[in-house]
Scaffold this active site. Sequence first.
Site, PDB file in Angstrom:
ATOM      1  N   LYS A  54       0.832  -1.232   0.000  1.00  0.00           N
ATOM      2  CA  LYS A  54       0.000   0.000   0.000  1.00  0.00           C
ATOM      3  C   LYS A  54       0.852   1.262   0.000  1.00  0.00           C
ATOM      4  O   LYS A  54       0.762   2.105   0.902  1.00  0.00           O
ATOM      5  CB  LYS A  54      -0.970   0.016   1.193  1.00  0.00           C
ATOM      6  CG  LYS A  54      -1.997  -1.095   1.174  1.00  0.00           C
ATOM      7  CD  LYS A  54      -3.051  -0.892   2.231  1.00  0.00           C
ATOM      8  CE  LYS A  54      -4.099  -1.961   2.218  1.00  0.00           C
ATOM      9  NZ  LYS A  54      -3.622  -3.272   2.726  1.00  0.00           N
ATOM     10  N   ARG A 106      -7.754 -14.438   7.915  1.00  0.00           N
ATOM     11  CA  ARG A 106      -8.055 -15.172   9.145  1.00  0.00           C
ATOM     12  C   ARG A 106      -9.073 -16.279   8.959  1.00  0.00           C
ATOM     13  O   ARG A 106      -9.051 -17.271   9.695  1.00  0.00           O
ATOM     14  CB  ARG A 106      -8.498 -14.173  10.224  1.00  0.00           C
ATOM     15  CG  ARG A 106      -7.340 -13.336  10.753  1.00  0.00           C
ATOM     16  CD  ARG A 106      -7.809 -12.106  11.488  1.00  0.00           C
ATOM     17  NE  ARG A 106      -8.322 -11.084  10.583  1.00  0.00           N
ATOM     18  CZ  ARG A 106      -8.809  -9.910  10.962  1.00  0.00           C
ATOM     19  NH1 ARG A 106      -8.846  -9.599  12.246  1.00  0.00           N
ATOM     20  NH2 ARG A 106      -9.228  -9.028  10.066  1.00  0.00           N
ATOM     21  N   TYR A 148     -17.030  -8.604   6.062  1.00  0.00           N
ATOM     22  CA  TYR A 148     -16.853  -9.800   5.225  1.00  0.00           C
ATOM     23  C   TYR A 148     -18.057 -10.089   4.336  1.00  0.00           C
ATOM     24  O   TYR A 148     -19.203  -9.951   4.747  1.00  0.00           O
ATOM     25  CB  TYR A 148     -16.603 -11.019   6.116  1.00  0.00           C
ATOM     26  CG  TYR A 148     -15.273 -10.986   6.823  1.00  0.00           C
ATOM     27  CD1 TYR A 148     -14.071 -11.043   6.108  1.00  0.00           C
ATOM     28  CD2 TYR A 148     -15.200 -10.881   8.212  1.00  0.00           C
ATOM     29  CE1 TYR A 148     -12.849 -11.004   6.764  1.00  0.00           C
ATOM     30  CE2 TYR A 148     -13.975 -10.841   8.872  1.00  0.00           C
ATOM     31  CZ  TYR A 148     -12.809 -10.903   8.140  1.00  0.00           C
ATOM     32  OH  TYR A 148     -11.587 -10.861   8.776  1.00  0.00           O
TER      33      TYR A 148
HETATM   34  P1  BMP Z   1      -8.650 -10.898   6.869  1.00  0.00           P
HETATM   35  O1  BMP Z   1      -9.280 -11.831   5.800  1.00  0.00           O
HETATM   36  O2  BMP Z   1      -7.972 -11.671   7.950  1.00  0.00           O
HETATM   37  O3  BMP Z   1      -9.621  -9.865   7.391  1.00  0.00           O
HETATM   38  O4  BMP Z   1      -7.457 -10.111   6.166  1.00  0.00           O
HETATM   39  C1  BMP Z   1      -7.678  -9.218   5.098  1.00  0.00           C
HETATM   40  C2  BMP Z   1      -6.362  -8.763   4.502  1.00  0.00           C
HETATM   41  O5  BMP Z   1      -6.638  -7.919   3.386  1.00  0.00           O
HETATM   42  C3  BMP Z   1      -5.465  -7.962   5.440  1.00  0.00           C
HETATM   43  O6  BMP Z   1      -4.120  -8.311   5.152  1.00  0.00           O
HETATM   44  C4  BMP Z   1      -5.697  -6.516   5.041  1.00  0.00           C
HETATM   45  O7  BMP Z   1      -4.535  -5.726   5.205  1.00  0.00           O
HETATM   46  C5  BMP Z   1      -6.067  -6.625   3.581  1.00  0.00           C
HETATM   47  N1  BMP Z   1      -7.034  -5.601   3.090  1.00  0.00           N
HETATM   48  C6  BMP Z   1      -8.315  -5.498   3.610  1.00  0.00           C
HETATM   49  O8  BMP Z   1      -8.714  -6.249   4.503  1.00  0.00           O
HETATM   50  N2  BMP Z   1      -9.162  -4.542   3.088  1.00  0.00           N
HETATM   51  C7  BMP Z   1      -8.792  -3.673   2.119  1.00  0.00           C
HETATM   52  O9  BMP Z   1      -9.594  -2.865   1.685  1.00  0.00           O
HETATM   53  C8  BMP Z   1      -7.498  -3.792   1.584  1.00  0.00           C
HETATM   54  C9  BMP Z   1      -6.628  -4.759   2.073  1.00  0.00           C
HETATM   55  O10 BMP Z   1      -5.418  -4.875   1.568  1.00  0.00           O
END
Ligand code: BMP
Length: 265
Positions: free
Chosen positions: A93, A230, A211
């Site tokens: 980023k 996760r 999500y």
């Molecule tokens: P998780 O599925 O555990 O929530 O992780 C999501 C990943 O995607 C993290 O590494 C986060 O930095 C990245 N991310 C995000 O969640 N939303 C965005 O809009 C952009 C991202 O890069």
Amino acid sequence: MASTKTYAARAEGYANPAARSLLELMDRKKTNLCVSVDVTRKSSLLRIIDAVGPSVCLVKTHIDIIEDFDEDLVSQLQHLSSKHDFLIFEDRKFADIGNTVALQYSRGVHRIASWSHITNAHPVPGPGIITGLASIGQPLGRGLLLLAEMSSAGTLAAGAYTSAAIDMARAHRDFVIGFIAMKRFDGQEDFLILTPGVGLDVKGDGMGQQYRTPREVILDRGCDVIIVGRGIYGKGEGSDDDVIKAQAERYREEGWKAYLERTGQ
Ligand code: BMP
């Protein structure tokens, strides 16, 4: 239109080597799953990547959270990328002026451009950020994603900001291969849409993350790659390998099923 074409057919339309390789391997491996591995130990990172390797097209790293980073980690990452046939996406980023991001991309401890096939940048500084990153990444055949939208609640990356990001990408199609975004945008050009905020079991994380399911992302919103963290590796330094492998396959199957439905296969 891009949403109904197969990944293989779309690969031919890309001059950028990273985009082309990614689409070809998605087709070959039958996966649109990117696993995001946000752990802090080198051994955990490599263990999780080795476990999910057979199920993914892309592995996403945050290399700056690794406490015992060293050159050997890069070698092992590259070894796993060849062993399992996936590309590497460092989720850096970038968000500074062109001259600074060129240095951040090529130098420092991590030398991201030397090992990461794909990286990303916020469009907030304007087109100079693309020029700066392209000066390093393009000769190496790398690809860049712009963060046109984010998955977090209250994001400012919306509306006119998102439209401006799309215009910036259109002007640099040789290096900008697509977006981090929550949906496909209308337009003539084919861009890759990679989407984080994907989970099957929970709706959020209490810190703003939101999500959606693989089906919503791939079928309803026309995105190309689901990014799952996760939901696959679990908490902390990660669940047991068997659990991680099973979760990765579960997400791969969901994502691929939605893609087959979308493309009428
Ligand atoms: P998780 O599925 O555990 O929530 O992780 C999501 C990943 O995607 C993290 O590494 C986060 O930095 C990245 N991310 C995000 O969640 N939303 C965005 O809009 C952009 C991202 O890069």
